[in-house]
Every structure is written in structure tokens, then in C-alpha cells.
Design a protein around this motif. Structure first.
Motif, short mmCIF file in Angstrom:
data_model
loop_
_atom_site.label_atom_id
_atom_site.label_comp_id
_atom_site.label_asym_id
_atom_site.label_seq_id
_atom_site.Cartn_x
_atom_site.Cartn_y
_atom_site.Cartn_z
N GLU A 2 0.84 -1.20 0.00
CA GLU A 2 0.00 0.00 0.00
C GLU A 2 0.87 1.26 0.00
O GLU A 2 0.57 2.26 -0.66
CB GLU A 2 -0.92 -0.03 1.23
CG GLU A 2 -1.89 1.14 1.25
CD GLU A 2 -2.81 1.07 2.47
OE1 GLU A 2 -3.56 2.02 2.67
OE2 GLU A 2 -2.74 0.06 3.19
N THR A 5 2.16 1.95 -3.42
CA THR A 5 1.11 2.52 -4.28
C THR A 5 0.94 4.01 -4.01
O THR A 5 0.79 4.82 -4.94
CB THR A 5 -0.21 1.79 -4.04
OG1 THR A 5 -0.04 0.38 -4.27
CG2 THR A 5 -1.30 2.33 -4.96
N ASP A 6 0.98 4.40 -2.75
CA ASP A 6 0.86 5.82 -2.40
C ASP A 6 2.03 6.63 -2.97
O ASP A 6 1.84 7.73 -3.49
CB ASP A 6 0.81 5.99 -0.88
CG ASP A 6 -0.47 5.39 -0.29
OD1 ASP A 6 -1.45 5.23 -1.06
OD2 ASP A 6 -0.46 5.08 0.91
N TYR A 8 3.83 5.92 -5.56
CA TYR A 8 3.68 5.96 -7.02
C TYR A 8 2.66 7.01 -7.43
O TYR A 8 2.87 7.75 -8.41
CB TYR A 8 3.26 4.58 -7.53
CG TYR A 8 3.00 4.53 -9.01
CD1 TYR A 8 4.06 4.50 -9.92
CD2 TYR A 8 1.69 4.55 -9.51
CE1 TYR A 8 3.83 4.49 -11.29
CE2 TYR A 8 1.44 4.54 -10.87
CZ TYR A 8 2.53 4.51 -11.77
OH TYR A 8 2.28 4.51 -13.12
N LYS A 9 1.55 7.11 -6.64
CA LYS A 9 0.55 8.12 -6.94
C LYS A 9 1.11 9.54 -6.77
O LYS A 9 0.85 10.44 -7.58
CB LYS A 9 -0.68 7.93 -6.06
CG LYS A 9 -1.50 6.69 -6.41
CD LYS A 9 -2.72 6.57 -5.51
CE LYS A 9 -3.56 5.35 -5.88
NZ LYS A 9 -4.77 5.21 -5.02
N LEU A 10 1.88 9.73 -5.70
CA LEU A 10 2.48 11.05 -5.48
C LEU A 10 3.43 11.42 -6.62
O LEU A 10 3.44 12.56 -7.10
CB LEU A 10 3.23 11.07 -4.15
CG LEU A 10 2.36 11.03 -2.89
CD1 LEU A 10 3.24 10.91 -1.64
CD2 LEU A 10 1.49 12.28 -2.80
N GLU A 12 3.33 10.25 -9.66
CA GLU A 12 2.56 10.48 -10.87
C GLU A 12 1.91 11.86 -10.88
O GLU A 12 1.89 12.56 -11.90
CB GLU A 12 1.47 9.39 -10.98
CG GLU A 12 0.65 9.47 -12.25
CD GLU A 12 -0.40 8.37 -12.30
OE1 GLU A 12 -1.03 8.21 -13.36
OE2 GLU A 12 -0.59 7.68 -11.28
N GLU A 13 1.40 12.29 -9.71
CA GLU A 13 0.80 13.63 -9.60
C GLU A 13 1.84 14.72 -9.83
O GLU A 13 1.57 15.73 -10.49
CB GLU A 13 0.15 13.79 -8.23
CG GLU A 13 -1.08 12.92 -8.03
CD GLU A 13 -1.62 13.04 -6.61
OE1 GLU A 13 -0.99 13.80 -5.81
OE2 GLU A 13 -2.62 12.40 -6.31
N LYS A 14 3.03 14.48 -9.29
CA LYS A 14 4.09 15.48 -9.45
C LYS A 14 4.50 15.60 -10.91
O LYS A 14 4.67 16.71 -11.44
CB LYS A 14 5.30 15.08 -8.61
CG LYS A 14 6.37 16.16 -8.52
CD LYS A 14 5.83 17.38 -7.78
CE LYS A 14 6.91 18.42 -7.56
NZ LYS A 14 6.39 19.63 -6.89
N GLN A 16 2.61 14.89 -13.45
CA GLN A 16 1.51 15.52 -14.17
C GLN A 16 1.53 17.03 -13.97
O GLN A 16 1.25 17.79 -14.90
CB GLN A 16 0.18 14.93 -13.71
CG GLN A 16 -0.04 13.50 -14.16
CD GLN A 16 -1.32 12.90 -13.62
OE1 GLN A 16 -2.01 13.51 -12.77
NE2 GLN A 16 -1.67 11.70 -14.09
#
Length: 319
Positions: A2, A5-6, A8-10, A12-14, A16
Motif C-alpha cells: 500500500e 502505491t501511495d 507511485y501516486k504522489l 505520478e501527480e508530481k 503531471q
């Protein structure tokens, strides 16, 4: 898992966000690039214009190249400043300029002598105090100018040695240029016997020199009596001559000396050599010949002396 995954999301947001900012700033980037692309040929054009203007004004090639490079840097620096402002990096520009000012101040102290020589080279080129091939004397060196750069002046001495003199020393110290006027005064000293007619001697010497050298228009050979020597009356003879180099100067001077010597020989004018008189009495007045003629065998103090030894060695003093 988990946590991965968090993260990776951070990430990805950065990414973007960065992509979004890049897309928004893309027009500014294109415009900034176009500004730099425009100012690059403008900088080259400024170099050529400055170079040509300096050369047309009669400037030195080195000075023309220096001013051309300065113009190129200034023009391209202006374009870079505009491009950074288009990218909203004015704060970065201010920081860079502040840092450049501090660095420039430090370099100014560290490179004080090289910068002084560079500035002196520009001043010398503008004033045109000398040119390649001139015969000069400066900083206790005598020779012909071999090369002139913005940092130093290269002189080839008369014995063939190459001497590099910093331009700062050339500018700050006296410089004698023998090639500017095209004329040099040639002079030499001589002496004649006390029995000679000085007016006649001066006339003979002047006529002898005038016969072997070509004097510039309005110039004459001059003879001045300078003093009483031990065995001669001394004079200095001088005249002006168009001499392009040191060898020409020495040749003319040599011809004049030979002419004066020959003229004096023809006119029975005596050039005396140093004379020494040996005195064989304490109070003076008696020569060796007089003593031998009188048969004196004792000196004034009553001590015996060997006259035969004096005959064998005329320079010997009695014991």
C-alpha cells in the motif's frame, strides 16, 4: 504494498503537475528560444560593425577585435536577459547579476596587472605612440619594435634578443622613439693641442664633415669647445642626419670621425695623447735629461743614487 502505491501516486501527480506547467510555459519557451535565435546573429553582426568602424577610424587590429568581442557579448547578453524575463525568471536574473558583480570584483583584484596591461595596450593603440619597425628606447631597453599586442610590446634588441615588455610599463615610463621625426643628431668629442688656433680647427673639422655627409636642408655642422683637458682643449662636433636605423647612424658617425682625422693630419693639427712628466727633485723642475747632463749623483737629501741605473731604466726613480 500500500505504501508503494501511495508513493507511485504522489510521483505520478508530481509529473503531471510538471507536464501541465511545461505545457503552459511552452509558448514562453518558444518565444525565448526565438529571441536567443534572433540575438545570436545580431551579436555576430555587432562584432563585424564594431570591427569595421574601428579599422576605418585607423585603429589597431587588436583593438578592433577587442571592441568587436565586447559588442558581441553585450548584444547577446541583452538577448539572454530578455529571454529570461519572458520565462518569468527575473529573480534568477537578479541573482545571477549580483553573483556576477561579486565575482567580477574579485577577479578585478586578482587580475589587476593583466587588466592594466590590457587597458594600456588599448591606450597605446589609440595614441599610436609607435609602430612595428620603429627604433625605440624604453625601460632601459633599446631596439626595434617586433610585435605589438594588447598585453605586451615585443622589442628585438640590436644584438638579436627578443624582449617582452608589459604595456603598463611602456605607458607609465618614458619612451624615446627615434623613427618619428626621421632625423637624428650625430655627435662625437675630440681634443686638440693647446698650441692650435681654435677657430681654424673648428673650420677644418666642419668642412671635413660637410664634405662626406649629406646634411638636411637648413642644418649645419656645429663645433663647440667644452673645456680644458689634461693635455688638450676638448670640443664636441655635432650635425643632423637622416638615419633610418642604428646601423645607418653608426656608419655616418664613423665616416665623420675618419674625415676629421684625415683633415687634421693634412693640416698638421695635433690631436695630443696623454703626457706624463717624471720629476726627479723634491721641489720639482728637473728632468732626467737635465740630471744626467749635470752628472748629479746625489739627490737633495744627500743620499747617493746610481745614475747608470737611471740610464738603463729612464722611468726608474732614485732610491
Amino acid at each position: 504494498m500500500e505504501g508503494f502505491t501511495d508513493a507511485y501516486k504522489l510521483l505520478e501527480e508530481k509529473l503531471q503537475d510538471w507536464l501541465r506547467e511545461f505545457i503552459v510555459s511552452l509558448p514562453n519557451l518558444i518565444v525565448a528560444f526565438l529571441v536567443l535565435a534572433l540575438f545570436w546573429p545580431l551579436a555576430k553582426f555587432a562584432y563585424r560593425i564594431a570591427n569595421r568602424l574601428v579599422l576605418r577610424a585607423g585603429g589597431n587590429l587588436n583593438v578592433a577585435a577587442l571592441l568587436g568581442n565586447i559588442s558581441r557579448v553585450v548584444v547577446f547578453g541583452l538577448g539572454l536577459f530578455i529571454a529570461l524575463n519572458i520565462l518569468n525568471l527575473s529573480q534568477a536574473v537578479t541573482t545571477v547579476l549580483t553573483g556576477a558583480g561579486i565575482i567580477g570584483l574579485a577577479l578585478g583584484f586578482a587580475l589587476q596587472d593583466p587588466l592594466a596591461n590590457l587597458f594600456s595596450g588599448v591606450m597605446l593603440s589609440v595614441k599610436e605612440l609607435y609602430a612595428k619597425g620603429d627604433l625605440v628606447q624604453t625601460n632601459d631597453f633599446f631596439g626595434k619594435i617586433e610585435r605589438i599586442t594588447l598585453r605586451s610590446t615585443i622589442i628585438r634588441s640590436l644584438d638579436g634578443q627578443e624582449i617582452v615588455i608589459p604595456n603598463k610599463d611602456v605607458l607609465q615610463k618614458p619612451l624615446r622613439n627615434y623613427s618619428v621625426t626621421g632625423e637624428r643628431r650625430v655627435e662625437f668629442e675630440f681634443g686638440v693641442s693647446y698650441a692650435e688656433d681654435l677657430d681654424r680647427v673648428a673650420q677644418v673639422a666642419a668642412e671635413a664633415v660637410s664634405a662626406v655627409v649629406t646634411l638636411p636642408e637648413g642644418r649645419e655642422v656645429e663645433v663647440f669647445w667644452t673645456g680644458f683637458g689634461d693635455s688638450s682643449i676638448n670640443a664636441v662636433l655635432r650635425f643632423w642626419q637622416t638615419a633610418s636605423g642604428q646601423k645607418d647612424y653608426l656608419n655616418v658617425r664613423s665616416k665623420a670621425i675618419v674625415a676629421v682625422k684625415l683633415a687634421f693630419d693634412e693640416q698638421d693639427i695635433l690631436i695630443p695623447f696623454p703626457i706624463r712628466t717624471l720629476d726627479f727633485q723634491i721641489k720639482g723642475g728637473a728632468t732626467l735629461a737635465e740630471m744626467l747632463a749635470n752628472g748629479q749623483g746625489k739627490n737633495t737629501r744627500g743620499h747617493s743614487s746610481d745614475v747608470s741605473d737611471a740610464k738603463q731604466n729612464p722611468l726608474a726613480r732614485p732610491n
